[in-house]
Design an enzyme around this catalytic site. Structure first.
Site, PDB file in Angstrom:
ATOM      1  N   GLU A   1     -53.308  -5.699  93.116  1.00 18.55           N
ATOM      2  CA  GLU A   1     -53.853  -4.364  93.365  1.00 18.55           C
ATOM      3  C   GLU A   1     -55.326  -4.358  93.004  1.00 18.55           C
ATOM      4  OE1 GLU A   1     -51.566  -1.815  90.857  1.00 18.55           O
ATOM      5  OE2 GLU A   1     -49.646  -2.510  91.635  1.00 18.55           O
TER       6      GLU A   1
ATOM      7  N   LYS B   1     -58.638  -3.294  91.263  1.00 15.34           N
ATOM      8  CA  LYS B   1     -58.929  -2.690  89.949  1.00 15.34           C
ATOM      9  C   LYS B   1     -60.008  -1.624  90.145  1.00 15.34           C
ATOM     10  CE  LYS B   1     -59.845  -3.862  85.122  1.00 15.34           C
ATOM     11  NZ  LYS B   1     -60.919  -2.867  84.904  1.00 15.34           N
TER      12      LYS B   1
ATOM     13  N   ASP C   1     -62.641   1.189  89.547  1.00 19.35           N
ATOM     14  CA  ASP C   1     -63.582   1.471  88.462  1.00 19.35           C
ATOM     15  C   ASP C   1     -63.691   2.990  88.292  1.00 19.35           C
ATOM     16  OD1 ASP C   1     -65.341   0.978  86.444  1.00 19.35           O
ATOM     17  OD2 ASP C   1     -67.048   0.500  87.721  1.00 19.35           O
TER      18      ASP C   1
ATOM     19  N   TYR D   1     -50.585   4.054  90.575  1.00 16.74           N
ATOM     20  CA  TYR D   1     -50.027   2.716  90.739  1.00 16.74           C
ATOM     21  C   TYR D   1     -49.005   2.318  89.681  1.00 16.74           C
ATOM     22  CZ  TYR D   1     -53.973   2.244  87.511  1.00 16.74           C
ATOM     23  OH  TYR D   1     -54.854   2.450  86.498  1.00 16.74           O
TER      24      TYR D   1
ATOM     25  N   LYS E   1     -61.431 -10.280  86.570  1.00 18.43           N
ATOM     26  CA  LYS E   1     -62.711  -9.574  86.608  1.00 18.43           C
ATOM     27  C   LYS E   1     -63.694 -10.337  87.485  1.00 18.43           C
ATOM     28  CE  LYS E   1     -63.447  -6.390  84.423  1.00 18.43           C
ATOM     29  NZ  LYS E   1     -63.772  -6.139  83.021  1.00 18.43           N
TER      30      LYS E   1
ATOM     31  N   CYS F   1    -106.197  -1.184  81.300  1.00 15.37           N
ATOM     32  CA  CYS F   1    -105.043  -0.287  81.361  1.00 15.37           C
ATOM     33  C   CYS F   1    -105.085   0.535  82.650  1.00 15.37           C
ATOM     34  CB  CYS F   1    -105.050   0.634  80.149  1.00 15.37           C
ATOM     35  SG  CYS F   1    -103.776   1.919  80.208  1.00 15.37           S
TER      36      CYS F   1
ATOM     37  N   CYS G   1    -105.876   4.453  81.602  1.00 12.42           N
ATOM     38  CA  CYS G   1    -107.143   4.951  81.047  1.00 12.42           C
ATOM     39  C   CYS G   1    -108.309   4.007  81.275  1.00 12.42           C
ATOM     40  CB  CYS G   1    -106.989   5.229  79.551  1.00 12.42           C
ATOM     41  SG  CYS G   1    -106.729   3.732  78.555  1.00 12.42           S
TER      42      CYS G   1
ATOM     43  N   CYS H   1    -102.605  -1.748  75.383  1.00 12.27           N
ATOM     44  CA  CYS H   1    -103.796  -0.929  75.589  1.00 12.27           C
ATOM     45  C   CYS H   1    -104.258  -0.464  74.218  1.00 12.27           C
ATOM     46  CB  CYS H   1    -103.463   0.271  76.471  1.00 12.27           C
ATOM     47  SG  CYS H   1    -104.779   1.510  76.542  1.00 12.27           S
TER      48      CYS H   1
ATOM     49  N   CYS I   1    -105.161   7.174  75.457  1.00 11.89           N
ATOM     50  CA  CYS I   1    -104.552   6.788  76.729  1.00 11.89           C
ATOM     51  C   CYS I   1    -103.524   7.830  77.168  1.00 11.89           C
ATOM     52  CB  CYS I   1    -103.885   5.428  76.586  1.00 11.89           C
ATOM     53  SG  CYS I   1    -103.014   4.881  78.069  1.00 11.89           S
TER      54      CYS I   1
END
Length: 713
Positions: free
Chosen positions: A126, A128, A130, A244, A332, A426, A429, A444, A449
């Site tokens: 079956e 699985k 989630d 199920y 899995k 940066c 700035c 920076c 800034c």
């Protein structure tokens, strides 16, 4: 051509003269078509025809209120009930499953199972799903109770909300009732509540449009929707189920899992069509390989395949371990990997000035959600993986959660693609970017800034810090742009009018700017006011002092009873605090030595923000000394964050860890608990519900709270 309704030939006069008969026939007709739509995936009438039947039934019930019945299709949404989310003990324990992490482990398990059974064994495979586990009890064929999985023994009552899920039968079909061993007995069926991918995308699109945070994945969305206090919200979330399993296989006239699935269909439940009866382990292996390849095209999320021994008699022979059935396993899937185009590498400026390279990707769906950006951590990591703009890159989610770029597909690299280098200045700035000796990160160096200011403001309002609910990135950015807020102290001088009139950056049909509005403004002001009472440790963490995380904030608050005492501490005194060395001490001292920082703290104090440790001087009995707790999921009922709950446990002497091991004392599982919950079950670590936690914090000890003490290894 649409099939003619069984009611087309009914005599209109008899309908009017005998509303009870008409109502009952309408209910049966609607139940019949609901069964065909959900259980059989074979609708015989259009949605419009179905809606017409529902309208007629509602009208007749309105005119004849004495004929309204709780099992009527019109009664899927009920009012509030006092038992909502109350504890529900399952008829039998809901076990977790052992995992096979690859096909080799799966093959080894099927071989062991055949050997243990001593004969050839059929298996049922079956998908699985989630989603969120559910158990539903039917008494005399009528839905009586629905409960979440909880700790496997006791879950939470979500009956009112499950009644709103359209593919859940409010009463079993006659054919299903005939399949019960005792027709007057009760039966508990089990399955998964999930949210289809399309519904999840629509929900998140609406959330973002309304300024709300999107759900991380469909599983969290399903679990959160299932635990809404208002059932009309649950009804609007488009949840579905796949059923199920059954608590007691001897309660029905079936000898195998395959026959059980057919009985569930007969009852009217939605049963996943992608199941397979396998005569050999080789068929099991092949089915799992096939599903792994097509999982991305399914309309819902799956994370593996559940393999069960088909025969109930053999299941009983094989029995259970302390943790899981020996007759079932979950294969899995490996982490899902996708390829996509790396459009650009940008940089993000953090609250401490750290410059982080970010991969800007062509959006791609990975492990249940769409990924468009992923951190590349630092320049060294970019060079190590040798990712370049224009590359086709491999993307996955680490732990199925965090987007991660694994590396490039070199055969698809375009000509002229150049190695990426950190910019010299940066982007926010224009100040120089520097890299200190021994550090991986560039920074920076400007204190002015704007990007750093925005990140500091967001950090202050985050859940782990001052938890100003609703103060998200969009609103904070608008507050900064409009110069209403420059630093964290400015939050506390905001007025409701200023927030209500804040422009959101969107316009209405007439081209006029849309404002935040009074409702959101009132909630924000209330949340700002509530944040004034946060513990000193949270204030210290919220200030964004470099190297001061949550744990260090708690250590400082424990060593210094007030902000005033901490601000006057010397480097030497700071370094003496347990867990704080010279580097962290110097960073803390330098922060408080800065006159601008001290002025912000004075303004916060004048605005009423708590600057003292509320527990200073109190002697809290250390009843949990030496016991390790792990918290997972959200504590929705209490409103506490995990950090707040952890701090209260620590005050009682407990240790709080982020990972589960055999030495963990207890795992506290809140809403949408994840892999830590599963690991606790697998290791036999006791799991406490949020109600257990609240009782423990109130009572002051395990014994007083009625929680069995655990002897740790």
């Amino acid at each position: 051509m649409e099939q003619e309704s069984m009611f087309d030939a009914l005599d209109a006069a008899s309908v009017v003269s005998d509303p009870a008969t008409r109502i009952e026939k309408l209910r049966r007709e609607i139940e019949h078509h609901t069964y065909l739509y959900y259980a059989k995936d074979a609708p015989e009438i259009s949605d419009a025809a179905f809606d017409s039947l529902m309208r007629e039934l509602r009208e007749l019930e309105r005119e004849n209120p004495e004929l309204v019945d709780p099992t009527s299709p019109t009664q899927r949404v009920g009012g509030y009930v006092g038992e909502q989310f109350a504890p529900v003990r399952h008829a039998q324990r809901m076990y977790s499953l052992d995992n096979a992490m690859d096909l080799h482990e799966l093959d080894a398990w099927t071989a062991r199972t055949v050997e243990a059974a001593g004969r050839d064994v059929e298996f049922v495979c079956e998908l699985k799903i989630d989603g969120s586990s559910i158990a539903m009890t039917y008494d005399a064929g009528v839905l009586a109770k629905a409960a979440t999985r909880g700790d496997g023994t006791t879950g939470e009552d979500v009956t009112v909300n499950m009644r709103t899920v359209r593919d859940v039968p409010l009463r079993l079909r006659d054919q299903g009732i005939a399949g019960l061993s005792d027709e007057d007995g009760s039966v508990e069926v089990r399955g998964e509540v999930y949210m289809p991918k399309a519904s999840f995308d629509s929900l998140n699109t609406a959330a973002v449009a309304n300024g709300k945070a999107p759900f991380a994945n469909p599983r969290n969305a399903a679990a959160g929707s299932l635990r809404q206090k208002d059932p009309t919200i649950t009804q609007g979330r488009d949840l579905s189920t796949f059923i199920y399993a059954i608590a007691d296989t001897q309660s029905i006239k079936a000898d195998t899992q395959w026959e059980l699935l057919q009985w569930l269909r007969d009852c009217g439940f939605h049963v996943n069509p992608d199941v397979k009866l396998c005569a050999t382990p080789a068929e099991v292996h092949a089915f799992c390989e096939d599903v792994a390849e097509k999982r991305s095209v399914l309309p819902y999320e799956i994370d593996g395949v559940v393999v069960k021994v088909n025969s109930f008699a053999v299941q009983r022979e094989l029995g259970f371990t302390a943790k899981a059935p020996r007759w079932a396993i979950a294969y899995k899937f490996p982490p899902e990997e996708k390829t996509t185009l790396l459009r650009d590498i940008t940089v993000q400026v953090g609250r401490t000035g750290a410059i982080t390279p970010v991969a800007e990707l062509d959006p791609v769906r990975v492990a249940g959600s769409t990924v468009a950006r992923a951190t590349l951590h630092n320049l060294d990591e970019v060079h190590r993986k040798d990712v370049r703009v224009g590359d086709t890159v491999i993307v996955r989610k680490a732990g199925d959660v965090i987007p991660e770029v694994l590396g490039p597909v070199l055969s698809l690299r375009p000509e002229g693609a150049m190695p990426w280098e950190m910019p010299a200045s940066c982007p926010s700035c224009g100040s120089p970017i520097v890299r200190e000796d021994g550090e991986a990160a560039f920074r920076c160096i400007s204190m002015d800034c704007p990007a750093q200011a925005l990140e500091r403001l967001l950090h202050w309002s985050s859940r782990g810090a001052m938890d100003i609910d609703g103060m998200g990135e969009e609103i904070v950015a608008r507050l900064v742009e409009s110069e209403r807020v420059r630093d964290v102290a400015d939050y506390y001088s905001l007025t409701e009018y200023e927030l209500a009139t804040l422009e959101t950056g969107r316009v209405n049909k007439e081209g006029e700017p849309i404002h935040l509005g009074s409702t959101i403004a009132a909630k924000l002001i209330a949340s700002i006011e509530a944040s004034k009472t946060r513990p000193l440790a949270r204030v210290l963490f919220g200030l964004g002092i470099r190297h001061v995380g949550k744990t260090t904030g708690e250590q400082l608050a424990s060593a210094f009873p007030s902000m005033a005492a901490l601000m006057e501490a010397t480097e030497e005194q700071l370094a003496e605090v347990d867990g704080i060395g010279g580097v962290i001490a110097q960073s803390i001292w330098a922060f408080f030595a800065n006159k601008d920082n001290r002025e912000v703290i004075r303004r916060l104090e004048r605005m009423g923000v708590s600057m003292e440790d509320a527990t200073a001087g109190e002697e809290v009995p250390q009843t949990l000394a030496g016991i390790t707790f792990v918290l997972t999921g959200s504590l929705a009922e209490s409103g506490m964050t995990r950090d707040e709950a952890g701090a209260r446990l620590k005050a009682m002497g407990a240790k709080v860890s982020g990972s589960v091991s055999k030495k963990t004392g207890y795992v506290v599982a809140g809403e949408a608990a994840g892999s830590k919950y599963d690991k606790a079950i697998a290791l036999g670590v006791p799991v406490l519900t949020e109600a257990d936690l609240l009782r423990l914090l109130e009572a002051g000890s395990l014994e007083a709270a009625g929680i069995a003490a655990r002897t740790q290894e």
